[in-house]
Design a protein around this motif. Structure first.
Motif, PDB file in Angstrom:
ATOM      1  N   HIS A 186       0.836  -1.200   0.000  1.00 41.55           N
ATOM      2  CA  HIS A 186       0.000   0.000   0.000  1.00 41.55           C
ATOM      3  C   HIS A 186       0.876   1.257   0.000  1.00 41.55           C
ATOM      4  O   HIS A 186       0.634   2.205  -0.760  1.00 41.55           O
ATOM      5  N   GLU A 187       1.911   1.267   0.836  1.00 32.73           N
ATOM      6  CA  GLU A 187       2.790   2.435   0.931  1.00 32.73           C
ATOM      7  C   GLU A 187       3.697   2.559  -0.291  1.00 32.73           C
ATOM      8  O   GLU A 187       3.940   3.667  -0.789  1.00 32.73           O
ATOM      9  N   LEU A 188       4.205   1.449  -0.797  1.00 26.43           N
ATOM     10  CA  LEU A 188       5.070   1.504  -1.984  1.00 26.43           C
ATOM     11  C   LEU A 188       4.299   1.977  -3.206  1.00 26.43           C
ATOM     12  O   LEU A 188       4.816   2.753  -4.023  1.00 26.43           O
ATOM     13  N   ASP A 189       3.065   1.503  -3.359  1.00 27.53           N
ATOM     14  CA  ASP A 189       2.233   1.960  -4.472  1.00 27.53           C
ATOM     15  C   ASP A 189       1.990   3.460  -4.369  1.00 27.53           C
ATOM     16  O   ASP A 189       2.084   4.187  -5.372  1.00 27.53           O
ATOM     17  N   ALA A 190       1.680   3.924  -3.160  1.00 28.16           N
ATOM     18  CA  ALA A 190       1.430   5.360  -2.957  1.00 28.16           C
ATOM     19  C   ALA A 190       2.687   6.170  -3.238  1.00 28.16           C
ATOM     20  O   ALA A 190       2.624   7.249  -3.855  1.00 28.16           O
ATOM     21  N   ALA A 191       3.838   5.677  -2.800  1.00 30.61           N
ATOM     22  CA  ALA A 191       5.101   6.387  -3.031  1.00 30.61           C
ATOM     23  C   ALA A 191       5.410   6.483  -4.522  1.00 30.61           C
ATOM     24  O   ALA A 191       5.854   7.532  -5.011  1.00 30.61           O
ATOM     25  N   THR A 192       5.169   5.392  -5.240  1.00 28.83           N
ATOM     26  CA  THR A 192       5.448   5.376  -6.678  1.00 28.83           C
ATOM     27  C   THR A 192       4.565   6.371  -7.415  1.00 28.83           C
ATOM     28  O   THR A 192       5.034   7.132  -8.286  1.00 28.83           O
ATOM     29  N   VAL A 193       3.287   6.401  -7.073  1.00 29.84           N
ATOM     30  CA  VAL A 193       2.352   7.355  -7.685  1.00 29.84           C
ATOM     31  C   VAL A 193       2.753   8.783  -7.336  1.00 29.84           C
ATOM     32  O   VAL A 193       2.703   9.685  -8.184  1.00 29.84           O
ATOM     33  N   ALA A 194       3.180   8.995  -6.095  1.00 32.95           N
ATOM     34  CA  ALA A 194       3.564  10.344  -5.660  1.00 32.95           C
ATOM     35  C   ALA A 194       4.796  10.843  -6.407  1.00 32.95           C
ATOM     36  O   ALA A 194       4.851  12.003  -6.837  1.00 32.95           O
ATOM     37  N   VAL A 195       5.792   9.982  -6.573  1.00 33.24           N
ATOM     38  CA  VAL A 195       6.992  10.386  -7.321  1.00 33.24           C
ATOM     39  C   VAL A 195       6.629  10.676  -8.765  1.00 33.24           C
ATOM     40  O   VAL A 195       7.086  11.662  -9.353  1.00 33.24           O
ATOM     41  N   ALA A 196       5.775   9.845  -9.356  1.00 32.47           N
ATOM     42  CA  ALA A 196       5.342  10.060 -10.739  1.00 32.47           C
ATOM     43  C   ALA A 196       4.588  11.372 -10.892  1.00 32.47           C
ATOM     44  O   ALA A 196       4.623  11.995 -11.960  1.00 32.47           O
TER      45      ALA A 196
END
Length: 263
Positions: free
Chosen positions: A44-54
């Protein structure tokens, strides 16, 4: 609604079904179930981090990446509890596991893919361990086919004007990432002038913290398995400790480690 209703505790606490009657089997089950719960949050956190960086939302990316590192620390410390089980304890119920193995954890595969350690074999509908579970297989395939957190970090560097090769910006995302000198040079520019590129510098350190925690998890996994079963073959058919040792050499964000020699 009360505390137990909100958390569905009846269902959670009824999900442990030891098969052997041996005392330590409950420890083994709870250890792995709680690890899977932490992995659920980690994804959940890794997906959110990836979207945030993108999406150039770095403050939120920092928060979620830092939380992911803390979750990895929880997973590392979980081995401390399992290590209280002796080889004799484990041998009393190991046979009831059949071919079941943590090697088959589909969530763990998704985590590796989210961090860039891609291996298409684990999403193969014919030979992969998740082939018989359509929902799980779909999740693994999606994680395999989309850019990893590090891929998005490199795209961010490119958007900020750093020279990133096209081969690292638009590629087959199902393939493992390979280190690139030009990418390392870009990160070096960031690290040589941290005040000028502070948010990118912080991103680099958050990613380094995350991989550091992941490395510790891998090491504790090897150490605990060797302590309990020695060099026996794993229940899932792997070579056990021998296979796990090969995973210690995997580097997720190679340029962030390589640049330290050049600074």
């Amino acid at each position: 609604m009360d505390y137990g209703d909100y958390l569905h505790l009846d269902e959670v606490l009824a999900a442990q079904h030891p098969l052997s009657g041996e005392h330590d089997e409950l420890l083994f089950i709870v250890q792995h179930q709680t690890s899977e719960l932490w992995m659920r949050l980690l994804l959940h956190e890794l997906d959110a981090a990836t979207v945030a960086v993108a999406g150039d939302q770095l403050p939120f990316a920092f928060k979620t990446t830092a939380r992911a590192s803390k979750i990895m620390e929880q997973l590392v410390h979980a081995w401390d509890v399992l290590a209280t089980m002796t080889p004799t304890d484990y041998s009393k119920f190991r046979d009831v596991l059949g071919f079941g193995s943590g090697f088959q954890s589909w969530q763990y595969r998704c985590i590796e893919f989210a961090l860039g350690n891609k291996n298409a074999r684990w999403a193969d509908s014919v030979s992969g361990p998740h082939a018989q579970q359509d929902t799980r297989l779909s999740a693994v395939r999606q994680a395999l086919e989309r850019p990893s957190l590090y891929d998005e970090a490199l795209r961010l560097l490119d958007r900020r004007g750093f020279s990133i090769p096209e081969s690292r910006l638009d590629r087959d995302w199902t393939q493992p990432y390979e280190a690139d000198d030009q990418v390392e040079h870009a990160w070096l520019e960031v690290y040589r002038e941290p005040e000028k590129h502070w948010d990118l510098y912080q991103l680099g350190e958050e990613l380094t913290d995350l991989e550091d925690a992941f490395r510790l998890w891998r090491f504790r996994h090897v150490s605990t398995v060797q302590r309990i079963i020695g060099s026996k073959t794993g229940t899932g058919g792997t070579s056990g400790v021998g296979y796990l040792r090969t995973r210690l050499d995997v580097v997720l964000f190679p340029e962030l480690w390589g640049l330290r020699t050049e600074l």
